[in-house]
Enzyme design. Structure first.
Site, PDB file in Angstrom:
ATOM      1  N   ASP A   4       0.849  -1.181   0.000  1.00 49.77           N
ATOM      2  CA  ASP A   4       0.000   0.000   0.000  1.00 49.77           C
ATOM      3  C   ASP A   4       0.892   1.240   0.000  1.00 49.77           C
ATOM      4  O   ASP A   4       1.885   1.322   0.720  1.00 49.77           O
ATOM      5  CB  ASP A   4      -0.923   0.008   1.229  1.00 49.77           C
ATOM      6  N   GLN A  36     -14.523   2.520   1.015  1.00 47.37           N
ATOM      7  CA  GLN A  36     -13.770   2.145  -0.189  1.00 47.37           C
ATOM      8  C   GLN A  36     -13.450   3.384  -0.999  1.00 47.37           C
ATOM      9  O   GLN A  36     -14.334   4.216  -1.261  1.00 47.37           O
ATOM     10  CB  GLN A  36     -14.582   1.151  -1.030  1.00 47.37           C
ATOM     11  N   HIS A  96     -10.107  -5.159  -3.531  1.00 47.17           N
ATOM     12  CA  HIS A  96      -8.800  -5.462  -2.942  1.00 47.17           C
ATOM     13  C   HIS A  96      -8.967  -5.839  -1.484  1.00 47.17           C
ATOM     14  O   HIS A  96      -9.850  -5.338  -0.794  1.00 47.17           O
ATOM     15  CB  HIS A  96      -7.829  -4.281  -3.081  1.00 47.17           C
ATOM     16  N   LEU A  97      -8.073  -6.698  -1.049  1.00 52.10           N
ATOM     17  CA  LEU A  97      -8.029  -7.164   0.338  1.00 52.10           C
ATOM     18  C   LEU A  97      -6.795  -6.548   0.993  1.00 52.10           C
ATOM     19  O   LEU A  97      -5.675  -6.732   0.509  1.00 52.10           O
ATOM     20  CB  LEU A  97      -7.926  -8.695   0.330  1.00 52.10           C
ATOM     21  N   ASN A 153     -12.882  -3.126   2.354  1.00 50.65           N
ATOM     22  CA  ASN A 153     -13.831  -2.013   2.432  1.00 50.65           C
ATOM     23  C   ASN A 153     -14.743  -2.085   1.209  1.00 50.65           C
ATOM     24  O   ASN A 153     -14.267  -2.248   0.088  1.00 50.65           O
ATOM     25  CB  ASN A 153     -13.087  -0.676   2.459  1.00 50.65           C
TER      26      ASN A 153
HETATM   27  P1  AMP Z   1      -9.743   1.444   0.085  1.00 49.38           P
HETATM   28  O1  AMP Z   1      -9.942   2.705   0.868  1.00 49.38           O
HETATM   29  O2  AMP Z   1     -10.129   0.211   0.851  1.00 49.38           O
HETATM   30  O3  AMP Z   1     -10.384   1.535  -1.271  1.00 49.38           O
HETATM   31  O4  AMP Z   1      -8.181   1.299  -0.094  1.00 49.38           O
HETATM   32  C1  AMP Z   1      -7.464   1.829  -1.174  1.00 49.38           C
HETATM   33  C2  AMP Z   1      -6.026   1.743  -0.796  1.00 49.38           C
HETATM   34  O5  AMP Z   1      -5.263   1.863  -1.971  1.00 49.38           O
HETATM   35  C3  AMP Z   1      -5.559   2.841   0.160  1.00 49.38           C
HETATM   36  O6  AMP Z   1      -5.034   2.234   1.345  1.00 49.38           O
HETATM   37  C4  AMP Z   1      -4.494   3.578  -0.641  1.00 49.38           C
HETATM   38  O7  AMP Z   1      -3.416   4.000   0.170  1.00 49.38           O
HETATM   39  C5  AMP Z   1      -4.062   2.533  -1.643  1.00 49.38           C
HETATM   40  N1  AMP Z   1      -3.534   3.026  -2.918  1.00 49.38           N
HETATM   41  C6  AMP Z   1      -4.049   3.971  -3.716  1.00 49.38           C
HETATM   42  N2  AMP Z   1      -3.293   4.129  -4.820  1.00 49.38           N
HETATM   43  C7  AMP Z   1      -2.285   3.241  -4.717  1.00 49.38           C
HETATM   44  C8  AMP Z   1      -1.165   2.901  -5.536  1.00 49.38           C
HETATM   45  N3  AMP Z   1      -0.915   3.525  -6.709  1.00 49.38           N
HETATM   46  N4  AMP Z   1      -0.314   1.925  -5.102  1.00 49.38           N
HETATM   47  C9  AMP Z   1      -0.549   1.293  -3.941  1.00 49.38           C
HETATM   48  N5  AMP Z   1      -1.575   1.568  -3.118  1.00 49.38           N
HETATM   49  C10 AMP Z   1      -2.436   2.523  -3.500  1.00 49.38           C
END
Ligand code: AMP
Length: 116
Positions: free
Chosen positions: A29, A96, A102-103, A89
């Site tokens: 992440d 989300q 994603h997990l 989420n």
């Molecule tokens: P969610 O809030 O469950 O949709 O989680 C999305 C996650 O994706 C967050 O923890 C972000 O920090 C992560 N994220 C967003 N863009 C990237 C990226 N380019 N590479 C890795 N993680 C990312």
């Protein structure tokens, strides 16, 4: 489709893969919320858990793939004995922000609290 995780899966946006199998990749992440914070992504785009189970059989298969990969990466990164947290989420109230399923796998420290 303008999906950042699809671009990572396709290699259009560089993101080192901690683990990969036929259906899944695991990346770090970009904004870690614990010492170890990984994201397990299905290679095939599906927006959310809610969308995934539009097809029950496919949903069961993908969830098996995600948790298998989560366990494999937890083992690889030395988290299995101490433990880790896995979170999905879903939708606006679920928090989300990226609409490619994603997990989250979080570990490397004692987690506090369970819910918001
Ligand atoms: P969610 O809030 O469950 O949709 O989680 C999305 C996650 O994706 C967050 O923890 C972000 O920090 C992560 N994220 C967003 N863009 C990237 C990226 N380019 N590479 C890795 N993680 C990312």
């Amino acid at each position: 489709m303008d999906c950042i995780f699809c671009k990572i899966v396709a290699g259009q946006i560089p993101s080192p893969r901690l683990y990969e199998d036929a259906n899944t990749i695991v990346i770090r992440d970009v904004s870690p919320q614990s010492k170890h914070h990984f994201l397990v992504l299905p290679k095939k785009h599906v927006a959310s858990l809610a969308d995934l189970f539009a097809n029950e059989a496919e949903g069961r298969g993908v969830m098996g793939d995600l948790f298998s990969a989560a366990n494999a990466v937890a083992k690889q990164e030395g988290l299995l004995t101490a433990g880790f947290r896995s979170v999905i989420n879903t939708g606006a109230d679920g928090g989300q922000t990226v609409f490619h399923l994603h997990l989250h796998v979080l570990g490397g420290q004692k987690m506090k609290g369970t819910f918001a």
